[in-house]
Design a protein around this motif. Structure first.
Motif: not given
Length: 423
Positions: A25, A29, A120-121, A123-124, A126-127, A130, A134, A157, A161
């Motif tokens: 994962h 990234l 995952k937590r 490097t996340r 916020n929507p 993201a 994408e 950034r 979140d």
């Protein structure tokens, strides 16, 4: 037999399925991290894959090298993502995004049941972040477009979140009301004039705790020195009376009103050093309601009588503060649909049901319905932001450079009620 000693500075990516899933994962990234401005990401990804391939040969030295390399790459990438957005003025610590030091991430990595979940937590973001990332990865970008994406991701950034928050974008002159990553309403805003750097609306992270009803407008110094002094020198103090202005002894709360005829207006014309406020009225620049939030520049959101401004395509027309297209619709959202209280008093502060973070940002790239949309760099901030991102890249990679591309025989590397506002 005693258990093998654990190296507290290295996470285990190679000995079980969870660790390998975390490694893959992270590598995925890093392969795409160039779009975030993390330029070393693709090289790190390639070297990490090589290290994992060598570790799969059941060579203990190669496994140690892979664990060292992946740990340093993870920490460098996390540090890049969590670096403070240097252009943001923080008015309230509650609005600061969480920052985990390298040592805390390492301790968490040894304590949590799943390294993959930790990666995952960590490097996340916020929507909003993201969605922009994408959309950018799915588009063909020239150098200018990519720079706008990198600069905007850097600023995004700063957003949370989850939860309810307000996002104001000076580049597109819009405001979004966000709940758990979803935009539930939006409206146009007016922001500071691009032509005058002093009037640019700054980037701010703060919190709204109350609304102010029937507010005074405290006239900024440059406007006191400008049209206000000109009006008095032209018409006398009748100009102030006709337009509902009062002269105060100071800008402090409950400062006494003074007789404007005792003021040396020629001196005011030179310096602007005079406290003046406008009483609530149809022409008051604050309109009927405003929303303060702590910040060093005295910026706030407010209503406006100048509704015609919202018909303009470019709305950089204010003295720095943010004028709302529909201030009472915004107030109803802040009050969670409970109904905005009716107030007769002047400058009445009412605490809203729940504090709401507010983020005044500057996004020259957006994702809308999965597609990239670009805005003018009206304040010319992108170059400065890109320079800050480049500086972050120069500090990254110390650990992974020590490991370089690990070889099976190589030895493993080693290695912190408000005062009146005036804008």
């Amino acid at each position: 037999m005693a258990p093998a000693p654990v190296n507290a500075e290295v996470l285990d990516w190679t000995s079980d399925a969870d660790g390998l899933a975390a490694a893959n994962h992270l590598i995925a990234l890093l392969e795409k991290a160039h779009i975030e401005g993390f330029t070393q990401g693709p090289v790190m990804a390639a070297q990490a894959r090589a290290a994992l391939a060598q570790a799969s040969l059941a060579n203990s030295v190669a496994a140690a090298n892979a664990n060292r390399y992946l740990t340093d790459a993870f920490l460098d990438y996390a540090e890049f993502l969590q670096a403070p957005v240097s252009s943001v003025l923080y008015g309230d610590d509650w609005a600061r995004p969480p920052r985990l030091s390298r040592s805390v991430i390492l301790r968490n990595g040894h304590a949590v049941p799943s390294l993959e979940a930790l990666v995952k937590r960590t490097t996340r973001i916020n929507p909003i972040y993201a969605a922009l990332k994408e959309a950018a990865l799915g588009a063909e970008l020239d150098a200018d477009a990519k720079n706008k994406v990198i600069a905007s991701l850097n600023r995004a950034r700063a957003f949370p979140d989850r939860g309810r928050f307000v996002l104001v974008d000076s580049a597109t002159q819009r405001l979004w009301m966000v709940e758990n990553g979803h935009v539930v309403d939006h409206m146009k805003v007016v922001v500071g004039k691009a032509e005058d750097p002093y009037l640019h609306t700054p980037e701010i992270s703060s919190v709204i705790y109350y609304s102010t009803h029937n507010p005074y407008w405290h006239v900024p110094k440059h406007l006191v020195r400008g049209y206000l002094a000109d009006g008095v020198l032209r018409e006398g103090v009748r100009y102030l009376e006709r337009n509902g202005y009062e002269v105060l002894a100071s800008l402090s709360e409950n400062a006494p009103v003074i007789d404007p005829s005792t003021v040396n207006w020629k001196e005011v014309k030179k310096t602007g050093n005079l406290a003046v406020r406008q009483l609530p009225s149809e022409s008051n620049s604050m309109g009927d309601i405003k929303f303060n939030f702590a910040n060093p520049e005295g910026i706030y959101l407010h209503d406006t009588p100048k509704k015609e401004y919202f018909g303009y395509t470019e709305r950089d027309l204010s003295n720095g503060c943010i004028r709302l297209e529909d201030a009472f619709r915004f107030a109803r959202w802040l009050w969670k649909g409970q109904g905005v209280p009716q107030v007769a008093e002047t400058e009445k502060h009412l605490v809203i049901p729940e504090p709401v973070p507010v983020f005044v940002s500057y996004l020259t790239a957006h994702a809308m319905d999965g597609q990239l949309v670009f805005a003018k760099d009206i304040y010319r901030r992108d170059a400065q932001t890109l320079a800050q991102v480049a500086a972050l890249n120069q500090r990254a990679g110390v650990g992974v450079q020590a490991a370089t591309a690990p070889q099976p025989a190589a030895q493993p590397a080693t290695q912190g009620a408000p005062a009146p506002t005036v804008r």
